[in-house]
Each structure stands twice: as structure tokens, then as C-alpha cells.
Motif scaffolding. Structure first.
Motif, PDB file in Angstrom:
ATOM      1  N   GLN A 137       0.592  -1.447  -0.080  1.00 49.50           N
ATOM      2  CA  GLN A 137       0.155  -0.115   0.017  1.00 49.50           C
ATOM      3  C   GLN A 137       1.101   1.279  -0.128  1.00 49.50           C
ATOM      4  O   GLN A 137       0.556   1.891  -0.893  1.00 49.50           O
ATOM      5  N   VAL A 138       1.971   1.017   1.017  1.00 44.34           N
ATOM      6  CA  VAL A 138       2.460   2.667   1.162  1.00 44.34           C
ATOM      7  C   VAL A 138       2.967   2.834  -0.508  1.00 44.34           C
ATOM      8  O   VAL A 138       3.508   4.172  -1.016  1.00 44.34           O
ATOM      9  N   ASP A 139       3.571   1.561  -0.780  1.00 45.95           N
ATOM     10  CA  ASP A 139       4.881   1.885  -1.939  1.00 45.95           C
ATOM     11  C   ASP A 139       3.237   2.392  -3.464  1.00 45.95           C
ATOM     12  O   ASP A 139       4.793   3.654  -3.940  1.00 45.95           O
ATOM     13  N   GLN A 140       2.134   1.692  -3.460  1.00 47.23           N
ATOM     14  CA  GLN A 140       1.448   2.047  -4.723  1.00 47.23           C
ATOM     15  C   GLN A 140       1.165   3.876  -4.301  1.00 47.23           C
ATOM     16  O   GLN A 140       1.385   4.786  -4.632  1.00 47.23           O
ATOM     17  N   ARG A 141       1.247   4.220  -3.005  1.00 42.06           N
ATOM     18  CA  ARG A 141       0.912   5.756  -2.612  1.00 42.06           C
ATOM     19  C   ARG A 141       2.115   6.741  -2.673  1.00 42.06           C
ATOM     20  O   ARG A 141       1.828   7.829  -2.980  1.00 42.06           O
ATOM     21  N   ILE A 142       3.421   6.123  -2.324  1.00 40.41           N
ATOM     22  CA  ILE A 142       4.664   6.898  -2.964  1.00 40.41           C
ATOM     23  C   ILE A 142       4.159   7.102  -4.865  1.00 40.41           C
ATOM     24  O   ILE A 142       4.715   7.935  -4.840  1.00 40.41           O
ATOM     25  N   THR A 143       4.339   5.909  -5.369  1.00 38.82           N
ATOM     26  CA  THR A 143       4.458   6.670  -6.837  1.00 38.82           C
ATOM     27  C   THR A 143       3.188   7.056  -7.474  1.00 38.82           C
ATOM     28  O   THR A 143       3.355   7.965  -8.232  1.00 38.82           O
ATOM     29  N   ALA A 178       3.142  10.008 -15.589  1.00 37.58           N
ATOM     30  CA  ALA A 178       2.688   9.128 -15.657  1.00 37.58           C
ATOM     31  C   ALA A 178       2.945   8.541 -14.723  1.00 37.58           C
ATOM     32  O   ALA A 178       3.909   8.228 -14.415  1.00 37.58           O
ATOM     33  N   GLN A 179       1.815   6.980 -15.023  1.00 34.30           N
ATOM     34  CA  GLN A 179       1.759   6.539 -13.294  1.00 34.30           C
ATOM     35  C   GLN A 179       3.556   5.451 -13.408  1.00 34.30           C
ATOM     36  O   GLN A 179       4.125   5.139 -12.727  1.00 34.30           O
ATOM     37  N   ASP A 180       3.177   4.899 -14.844  1.00 36.88           N
ATOM     38  CA  ASP A 180       5.200   4.576 -15.173  1.00 36.88           C
ATOM     39  C   ASP A 180       6.169   4.866 -14.731  1.00 36.88           C
ATOM     40  O   ASP A 180       7.387   4.561 -14.536  1.00 36.88           O
ATOM     41  N   GLU A 181       5.549   5.968 -15.476  1.00 30.79           N
ATOM     42  CA  GLU A 181       7.228   7.487 -15.144  1.00 30.79           C
ATOM     43  C   GLU A 181       7.072   7.172 -14.067  1.00 30.79           C
ATOM     44  O   GLU A 181       8.888   7.974 -13.940  1.00 30.79           O
ATOM     45  N   ALA A 182       6.409   7.559 -13.151  1.00 26.37           N
ATOM     46  CA  ALA A 182       6.513   7.367 -11.219  1.00 26.37           C
ATOM     47  C   ALA A 182       7.146   6.714 -10.934  1.00 26.37           C
ATOM     48  O   ALA A 182       8.249   7.116  -9.442  1.00 26.37           O
ATOM     49  N   ARG A 183       6.566   5.450 -11.807  1.00 25.79           N
ATOM     50  CA  ARG A 183       7.231   4.394 -11.118  1.00 25.79           C
ATOM     51  C   ARG A 183       8.478   4.468 -11.188  1.00 25.79           C
ATOM     52  O   ARG A 183       9.810   3.645 -10.132  1.00 25.79           O
ATOM     53  N   ALA A 184       9.170   4.989 -11.921  1.00 26.20           N
ATOM     54  CA  ALA A 184      10.975   4.193 -12.627  1.00 26.20           C
ATOM     55  C   ALA A 184      11.223   5.133 -11.920  1.00 26.20           C
ATOM     56  O   ALA A 184      12.477   5.257 -10.516  1.00 26.20           O
ATOM     57  N   LEU A 214       5.046  11.999   3.736  1.00 25.30           N
ATOM     58  CA  LEU A 214       4.932  11.137   4.688  1.00 25.30           C
ATOM     59  C   LEU A 214       3.185  10.774   5.462  1.00 25.30           C
ATOM     60  O   LEU A 214       2.954  10.014   5.299  1.00 25.30           O
ATOM     61  N   GLU A 215       2.961  12.364   5.244  1.00 27.14           N
ATOM     62  CA  GLU A 215       1.080  11.608   5.746  1.00 27.14           C
ATOM     63  C   GLU A 215       0.415  10.966   4.804  1.00 27.14           C
ATOM     64  O   GLU A 215      -0.134  10.558   4.642  1.00 27.14           O
ATOM     65  N   TYR A 216       0.730  11.094   3.648  1.00 27.83           N
ATOM     66  CA  TYR A 216       0.611  10.943   2.293  1.00 27.83           C
ATOM     67  C   TYR A 216       0.614   9.480   2.351  1.00 27.83           C
ATOM     68  O   TYR A 216      -0.642   8.431   2.083  1.00 27.83           O
ATOM     69  N   VAL A 217       1.650   8.957   2.167  1.00 26.25           N
ATOM     70  CA  VAL A 217       2.597   7.532   1.481  1.00 26.25           C
ATOM     71  C   VAL A 217       1.606   6.983   2.673  1.00 26.25           C
ATOM     72  O   VAL A 217       1.355   5.746   2.712  1.00 26.25           O
ATOM     73  N   HIS A 218       1.510   7.338   4.287  1.00 22.23           N
ATOM     74  CA  HIS A 218       1.036   6.566   5.544  1.00 22.23           C
ATOM     75  C   HIS A 218      -0.314   5.908   5.461  1.00 22.23           C
ATOM     76  O   HIS A 218      -0.569   6.074   6.965  1.00 22.23           O
ATOM     77  N   ALA A 219      -0.578   7.010   4.666  1.00 23.67           N
ATOM     78  CA  ALA A 219      -1.891   6.794   5.251  1.00 23.67           C
ATOM     79  C   ALA A 219      -2.982   5.750   4.702  1.00 23.67           C
ATOM     80  O   ALA A 219      -3.367   5.979   3.484  1.00 23.67           O
ATOM     81  N   ILE A 220      -2.741   4.455   5.488  1.00 26.12           N
ATOM     82  CA  ILE A 220      -3.334   3.373   4.630  1.00 26.12           C
ATOM     83  C   ILE A 220      -3.729   2.462   5.752  1.00 26.12           C
ATOM     84  O   ILE A 220      -3.932   3.306   6.538  1.00 26.12           O
ATOM     85  N   ASP A 221      -4.472   1.238   4.536  1.00 22.36           N
ATOM     86  CA  ASP A 221      -5.082   0.574   5.873  1.00 22.36           C
ATOM     87  C   ASP A 221      -4.519  -0.639   6.588  1.00 22.36           C
ATOM     88  O   ASP A 221      -3.595  -1.304   5.549  1.00 22.36           O
TER      89      ASP A 221
END
Length: 228
Positions: free
Chosen positions: A30-36, A46-52, A80-87
Motif C-alpha cells: 500500500q505504501v509503495d503504491q501511494r509513493i508512486t 504518468a504512473q509508469d514514469e513515476a514508478r521508474a 509522509l502524511e500521504y504515503v502512510h495513510a493506509i489501511d
């Protein structure tokens, strides 16, 4: 524990993610996806560019956040607030873990590359927040991630830790290298994740690891005081 007895340990330092709860909970996905998503939104790409970009920052700087700060002067707080807002519900409450932690002699600390808020969310879910005497997070570390040795020194100073009487428990083997160099006992909670294993080409035979465990609870029962 090699070359020292239980009575010699008076400070127990635990990593958070994939250490205090099983890696199978897969919170980091979840954190990984929110970082992207954060990178895609911040740079309008785009998401793929962000992922790279995300993976390059991680590879070059140790964490994606560190890369964003060094290369783009990103404000770490909203990141940090955004990427850690997970379930966190994939993590199950564990009164057994709370009991075992409370039976460890001495202080118990958390040292995490995440935020203190994330640590609180996870430990509240586990039901173990009250078991810890402090949290040393990425903010306290000046946003310098493990395994850079500098924040380990800062943690030792902040909590007045005697390294020869401390034990660090961690799921990423390379993060135990600075702890071992300081004189701490080290416990690696192994998993199937290849990236968490010792990099033998870089650090030799893994002799910075004193104990290898597959089951944190089973190991804690061997070192905690007997139940009253």
C-alpha cells in the motif's frame, strides 16, 4: 544470545514494518503504491514514469523520500502524511505480542524509517503501543534512512543507550550492520523477501547477525521473563 546473557540486555530496539508484524500482511504494498501516486501527482507525470523515478530514488538514495529531498527539495511532511495513510487492518491485534514485549527486561524502543504517526497507527492496531518507551523515526533521524550509521549514533545519544547492553531486531539484514558495529546484539527476522537478506557480496558472510529467527513470537518467548 552469543557472548552475552539476557541479564546484560537492558534496551530492546525493534524495527517496525515486517518485524513487529508478519511480512505476509504486506502493508508496504500500500505504501509503495501511494509513493508512486504522490510522485505522479507532484510532477504531473504518468504512473509508469513515476514508478521508474521512485525506484531510481530508492536505489540511489536509500529511500524514495531521501531522493526527492536531495534532488527536488521536496517538503517531507506532506509526503509522509500521504504515503502512510493506509489501511492497517491486514495486521491482526496481538495481545500475546504485548505480553511478551512487556516481559522483556529493560526498555523497549522502535526505530523505523517510517514516521512516528505510522508507527503509532500500526502499534495501536497490534495493541502494543503501551509496550514502548520511545520511537526514533525518520524525522528524528533528520530524514537520513537506515542503514546510514549517523542516525544510529543519534538514537544512541537521544535515548542514552549503552550499545553493549542493547539488542536490535530487524527484518532487513543490512540495517543491522551499523548496530553490530556499535556493539549491539543483533537479531534478523528473516522472510522470503530477497531484498531483506544479507548482501554477502558487500558485507561478507553476514557475521553482523547474531541470531536469525523466522518467528518473532517464538524467539521472544525464549528471551522474555517467565509469566508471573
Amino acid at each position: 544470545m552469543p557472548e552475552r546473557t539476557l541479564e546484560q540486555i537492558d534496551c530492546w530496539i525493534f524495527d517496525l514494518d515486517n518485524t513487529l508484524y508478519p511480512a505476509s500482511c504486506n502493508l508496504f504494498a500500500q505504501v509503495d503504491q501511494r509513493i508512486t501516486s504522490f510522485i505522479a501527482g507532484h510532477f504531473n507525470i504518468a504512473q509508469d514514469e513515476a514508478r521508474a523515478l521512485q525506484k531510481r530514488y530508492f536505489r540511489d538514495h536509500g529511500t524514495t523520500l531521501r531522493g526527492l529531498m536531495v534532488e527536488h527539495d521536496i517538503d517531507p511532511v506532506p509526503f509522509l502524511e500521504y504515503v502512510h495513510a493506509i489501511d492497517v487492518t491486514p495486521v491482526s491485534p496481538s495481545p500475546e505480542l504485548a505480553d511478551a514485549l512487556l516481559r522483556l527486561p529493560g526498555r523497549r524502543l522502535i526505530y523505523t524509517n517510517g514516521s512516528e504517526l505510522h508507527a503509532r497507527n500500526v502499534t495501536d492496531r497490534l495493541g502494543i503501543t503501551h509496550c514502548f518507551d520511545g520511537v526514533f523515526d525518520i524525522v528524528a533521524a533528520g530524514y537520513v534512512p537506515k542503514p546510514d550509521p549517523r542516525p544510529y549514533d543519534q538514537m544512541v545519544q537521544r535515548f542514552a543507550i549503552a550499545p553493549g547492553r542493547a539488542c536490535m531486531v530487524e527484518d532487513i539484514a543490512r540495517n543491522l550492520v551499523p548496530a553490530h558495529a556499535l556493539g549491539m546484539a543483533t537479531v534478523w527476522v528473516s522472510s522470503d523477501s530477497e531484498w531483506s537478506h544479507p548482501d554477502r557480496a558487500a558485507i561478507g558472510t553476514g557475521d553482523h547477525i547474531d541470531v536469525v529467527v523466522q518467528d518473532l513470537m517464538a524467539w521472544l518467548e525464549t528471551v522474555a521473563r517467565p509469566a508471573a
